[in-house]
Write a protein that holds these residues in place. Structure first.
Motif, PDB file in Angstrom:
ATOM      1  N   GLU A  51       0.866  -1.179   0.000  1.00 26.87           N
ATOM      2  CA  GLU A  51       0.000   0.000   0.000  1.00 26.87           C
ATOM      3  C   GLU A  51       0.907   1.234   0.000  1.00 26.87           C
ATOM      4  O   GLU A  51       1.775   1.356   0.866  1.00 26.87           O
ATOM      5  CB  GLU A  51      -0.903   0.003   1.241  1.00 26.87           C
ATOM      6  N   VAL A  52       0.701   2.101  -0.986  1.00 24.33           N
ATOM      7  CA  VAL A  52       1.510   3.324  -1.088  1.00 24.33           C
ATOM      8  C   VAL A  52       0.622   4.498  -0.693  1.00 24.33           C
ATOM      9  O   VAL A  52      -0.430   4.703  -1.297  1.00 24.33           O
ATOM     10  CB  VAL A  52       2.060   3.501  -2.520  1.00 24.33           C
ATOM     11  N   ILE A  53       1.064   5.210   0.336  1.00 22.01           N
ATOM     12  CA  ILE A  53       0.207   6.251   0.907  1.00 22.01           C
ATOM     13  C   ILE A  53       0.827   7.630   0.729  1.00 22.01           C
ATOM     14  O   ILE A  53       1.989   7.846   1.115  1.00 22.01           O
ATOM     15  CB  ILE A  53      -0.010   6.021   2.433  1.00 22.01           C
ATOM     16  N   PHE A 108       5.506  10.427  -4.489  1.00 23.53           N
ATOM     17  CA  PHE A 108       4.525   9.354  -4.664  1.00 23.53           C
ATOM     18  C   PHE A 108       4.932   8.454  -5.834  1.00 23.53           C
ATOM     19  O   PHE A 108       4.948   7.222  -5.707  1.00 23.53           O
ATOM     20  CB  PHE A 108       3.143   9.977  -4.893  1.00 23.53           C
ATOM     21  N   LEU A 149       5.862   4.487  -5.795  1.00 24.83           N
ATOM     22  CA  LEU A 149       5.186   3.523  -6.682  1.00 24.83           C
ATOM     23  C   LEU A 149       6.214   2.764  -7.505  1.00 24.83           C
ATOM     24  O   LEU A 149       6.144   1.545  -7.645  1.00 24.83           O
ATOM     25  CB  LEU A 149       4.242   4.252  -7.652  1.00 24.83           C
ATOM     26  N   SER A 185       1.075  -2.458  -6.381  1.00 24.22           N
ATOM     27  CA  SER A 185       0.753  -1.450  -5.365  1.00 24.22           C
ATOM     28  C   SER A 185      -0.664  -0.939  -5.529  1.00 24.22           C
ATOM     29  O   SER A 185      -1.214  -0.926  -6.628  1.00 24.22           O
ATOM     30  CB  SER A 185       1.753  -0.294  -5.411  1.00 24.22           C
ATOM     31  N   SER A 192      -3.112   2.380  -3.749  1.00 28.08           N
ATOM     32  CA  SER A 192      -2.949   3.569  -2.920  1.00 28.08           C
ATOM     33  C   SER A 192      -4.278   3.910  -2.274  1.00 28.08           C
ATOM     34  O   SER A 192      -5.339   3.526  -2.778  1.00 28.08           O
ATOM     35  CB  SER A 192      -2.443   4.743  -3.757  1.00 28.08           C
TER      36      SER A 192
END
Ligand code: CAA
Length: 308
Positions: free
Chosen positions: A177-179, A189, A193, A203, A205
């Motif tokens: 999970e990319v936050i 960001f 990723l 991934s 988000s």
């Protein structure tokens, strides 16, 4: 420790993608998650320094990484043992260890923190690193439940701060999970990723909301299973079998709790229940509280819902 330059890549499409190429990663925390992230990063060609305050933990982590990679090599290079040996050597050469985060981050492109789930401890760590890391270095937290915005607030690099949430066991679980917070730059960001992609992960988000996607759905499900067991609606064994055979889940909720760690689960639920005292979804569980009070954290301590 070598210093690495700041690279910006531009994509060829009209929506130009700019991202920092991550060559050197510093992973803070030599536990299960930190070691797993280090293993994946090293075996995908990144130089990795694993940092912990405890040297014994670091030695144990490196041994674990080597053991896991040997298992991978045995399977993936069954017909090509020489290529397998070369892969193993290269991956292990990519891993170094240190107890001095301050000096390591001076030559790093990305810091991934995977330490104890305590906001103040994380803020102190990042606040200190912020003063010594180069300007281009991106900071990321692997927190399971805390706000990335709150953790980042102790630094002056809000635009270069995000969340990278991995799953246990990291070498096997395909998701990250990319936050992005409201302050995370597009370049940061995109860099996170791209790094996830380089690790071979898929991934997703989501906003900087409690538990992101997976834990926000997983923890209430597990706690509901514990409440069924507390009410005597079903045994833990039957609930586990039901979810495995009825839903195709690899582990039932009690097996998974023991695997993730009951201490971690309790920590997450305590935070959410304090923030939402009237929401029954986050209500305290007597059974969980008792097991944790007895030091029965699951697989890692030899006993949780089950004995190991
Ligand atoms: N490190 C590296 N590889 C591992 C591993 C580890 N710790 N554990 C298992 N593996 C590998 C094995 O080598 C094996 O590889 P091959 O398929 O190439 O043979 C594969 O994973 C399957 O392992 P096993 O055959 O030993 O065991 P299994 O089939 O029972 O699978 C499992 C084990 C992968 C853990 C599986 O039970 C599973 O997927 N469980 C659910 C795990 C899960 O939901 N994780 C997310 C937890 S939530 C979280 O992490 C977020 C948080 O913040 C709390």
């Amino acid at each position: 420790m070598a210093f690495f330059t700041h690279h910006i890549c531009r994509g060829l499409s009209s929506s130009a993608v700019r991202h920092v190429v991550i060559k050197h990663v510093t992973i803070i925390g030599g536990g299960q998650m930190g070691a797993g992230i280090a293993q994946v990063a090293a075996s995908t060609g990144h130089a990795v320094t694993l940092v912990d305050t405890n040297e014994d933990i670091l030695k144990k982590a490196v041994k674990g990484i080597e053991g896991n990679l040997k298992r991978v090599v045995k399977k993936k290079f069954a017909d090509k043992p020489e290529a397998g040996e070369e892969f193993l050597q290269k991956a292990m050469q990519n891993v170094s260890i240190s107890t001095d985060a301050g000096s390591v981050v001076q030559g790093t492109d990305l810091v991934v923190e995977a330490i104890v789930e305590n906001l103040k401890v994380k803020q102190d760590l990042f606040g200190g690193l912020d003063k010594v890391a180069p300007a281009h270095t991106i900071f990321a937290s692997n927190t399971s439940s805390l706000s990335i915005t709150d953790i980042a607030s102790s630094t002056s690099r809000l635009d270069r701060f995000g969340g990278l949430h991995f799953f246990n066991p990291v070498p096997v679980m395909r998701l990250v999970e990319v936050i992005a917070t409201s302050s995370t730059s597009q370049e940061t960001f995109d860099s996170l990723l791209n790094f996830s992609k380089m690790l071979g992960k898929t991934s997703v988000s989501c906003k900087d909301t409690p538990g992101f996607i997976v834990n926000r759905l997983l923890l209430p499900y597990i706690l509901d299973a514990v409440r069924m067991y507390e009410r005597g609606d079903g045994s833990k064994e039957d609930i586990d079998i039901a979810m495995k055979l009825g839903c195709g889940y690899p582990m039932g909720p009690f097996e998974l709790s023991d695997y993730v760690g009951l201490d971690t689960m309790k920590f997450i639920m305590d935070g959410w229940s304090a923030a939402n005292p009237d929401n029954p979804m986050f209500a305290q569980s007597e059974v969980l509280n008792k097991l944790v009070a007895e030091g029965k954290f699951g697989k890692k301590t030899g006993e949780g819902f089950y004995k190991y």
